[in-house]
Write an enzyme that holds these catalytic residues in place. Structure first.
Site, PDB file in Angstrom:
ATOM      1  N   GLU A 208       0.807  -1.225   0.000  1.00 11.92           N
ATOM      2  CA  GLU A 208       0.000   0.000   0.000  1.00 11.92           C
ATOM      3  C   GLU A 208       0.837   1.270   0.000  1.00 11.92           C
ATOM      4  O   GLU A 208       1.704   1.466   0.868  1.00 11.92           O
ATOM      5  CB  GLU A 208      -0.943   0.014   1.207  1.00 11.92           C
ATOM      6  N   LYS A 224      -8.549  -1.199   1.061  1.00 13.98           N
ATOM      7  CA  LYS A 224      -9.565  -1.542   2.048  1.00 13.98           C
ATOM      8  C   LYS A 224     -10.517  -2.532   1.399  1.00 13.98           C
ATOM      9  O   LYS A 224     -11.136  -2.241   0.377  1.00 13.98           O
ATOM     10  CB  LYS A 224     -10.304  -0.291   2.504  1.00 13.98           C
TER      11      LYS A 224
END
Length: 395
Positions: A208, A224
């Site tokens: 990420e 997410k």
């Protein structure tokens, strides 16, 4: 774990891979200087980071101005930068949470690298390494109870979403750096690599992007939403109303964070809810970008983005207060920022899928975002699935 003086590539028996460092320089990085900061020490950590890097000639005072496309052999190549989740909380005047279980790991580490002779190859021979059983900081029942407490806070209107993270530690003997370095080889480890200091080391396999500066644009890629990396798992993730709503909430949070340091009207969502693979998991990722405001310095950028919204929740300050109350131990090396700052280059990953070593224990963290629709048992299982590849390699 031994630590005498600066720990850099020169001091290691193998080539250390620094997360997000230029690949063309990987064989010649040599530590020149470092700065470490811990909770309770004086000063604003963001300002101290910017001042330290600027003192070494790195252009971090105005990110809207091009810093040069490269560097000279006799100057700094750049610097590894680590900012813990606790330090990030301090930057936004939120409680830093429970104490760090990896007590030797600093809350800020800045390691400036230059170019030099590559290290000698590691001698072959048997590896003296032992790792004991993992001991979680809470039971599955306690983790599930924390999820229920988070759902109750959402029902009261205190928060819309909050990330709940668990921790486990295991004793070890031997040199942890080669073992932590294995994490960088995991599929999808965009920020794979290690950094180390006296009595501590961090290994990262994060996919990420917290913040990257590329072609004059600030870019963040929040992740997410998670499912097993099977065809059915991908279909389920794409169809999940709950996961999509949770994801879009964090995208909106990241848009707002970027807007604080961006030119007016420049924030945009470039890619929404794309499904990517990390090891045995599908994850939903979006890309949000903006043009940096004139005069934006690294310190203000860190204050705006740290800690990352995908590992805190919304609203961020309220989520951080609940995190401090819910989690029994600190996040340590996890859920912070780790990457590279150099001439014309800024690339920091979010330290999910991250492990650390202190003097005698290895540490791993994993968790997930909690909404009103979260199922406690499923959240416990998701955290276990995220930690499993790390635990497997740290043997």
């Amino acid at each position: 774990m031994m630590g005498h003086g600066p720990v850099g590539v020169e001091a290691l028996p193998y080539l250390m891979r620094v997360p997000a460092a230029p690949g063309s320089c990987a064989g010649s990085l040599v530590e020149r200087d470092r700065f470490e900061w811990r909770l309770g020490e004086p000063g604003d950590p963001a300002a101290l980071i910017e001042q330290f890097l600027a003192a070494h000639g790195l252009p971090v005072g105005d990110l809207a101005r091009p810093g040069g496309a490269g560097h000279h052999d006799d100057g700094p190549c750049g610097a590894a930068l680590f900012v813990s989740a606790a330090a990030g909380a301090v930057l936004v005047a939120a409680p830093p949470g429970a104490p760090n279980p990896a007590v030797a790991v600093p809350d800020v580490a800045v390691i400036v690298y230059g170019h030099g002779r590559p290290p000698a190859p590691a001698p072959s021979g048997p590896v003296d390494w032992w790792r004991g059983p993992w001991q979680p900081s809470w039971t599955a029942q306690q983790h599930a109870a924390a999820v229920d407490a988070a759902r109750a806070a959402i029902a009261r209107g205190d928060i819309y979403q909050v990330n709940v993270v668990g921790h486990a530690a295991a004793p070890y003997r031997g040199d942890p750096l080669p073992v932590l370095a294995r994490l960088g080889g995991l599929p999808g480890a965009r920020y794979g690599g290690t950094i180390a200091g006296a009595g501590w080391a961090i290994g990262c396999a994060s996919p990420e992007t917290l913040i990257e500066l590329v072609d004059g644009r600030l870019v963040t890629r929040p992740i997410k939403g998670t499912r097993p990396a099977t065809p059915a798992g991908r279909t389920e993730l794409l169809a999940s109303t709950k996961e999509r709503a949770e994801h879009i909430m964090i995208v909106d949070l990241e848009r707002n964070d970027l807007a604080r340091v961006a030119r007016t009207g420049s924030v945009r969502v470039d890619d929404l809810y794309a499904v990517r693979r990390w090891c045995d998991l599908w994850q939903a990722e979006s890309t949000v970008s903006a043009s940096p405001a004139d005069g934006l310095g690294l310190a203000d950028l860190l204050r705006a983005l740290c800690p990352g919204g995908s590992v805190t929740g919304a609203p961020k300050l309220s989520a951080l207060r609940h995190i401090a109350a819910l989690e029994p131990v600190g996040r340590g090396a996890a859920m912070g920022a780790l990457g590279w700052v150099g001439p014309g280059r800024l690339d920091l990953g979010l330290t999910i899928r991250t492990a650390a070593a202190d003097g005698d224990r290895l540490h791993v963290w994993a968790g997930g975002g909690i909404t009103w629709g979260s199922d406690p048992a499923a959240e416990v299982a998701e955290a276990r699935a995220k930690a499993a590849p790390l635990r497997t390699l740290l043997t």
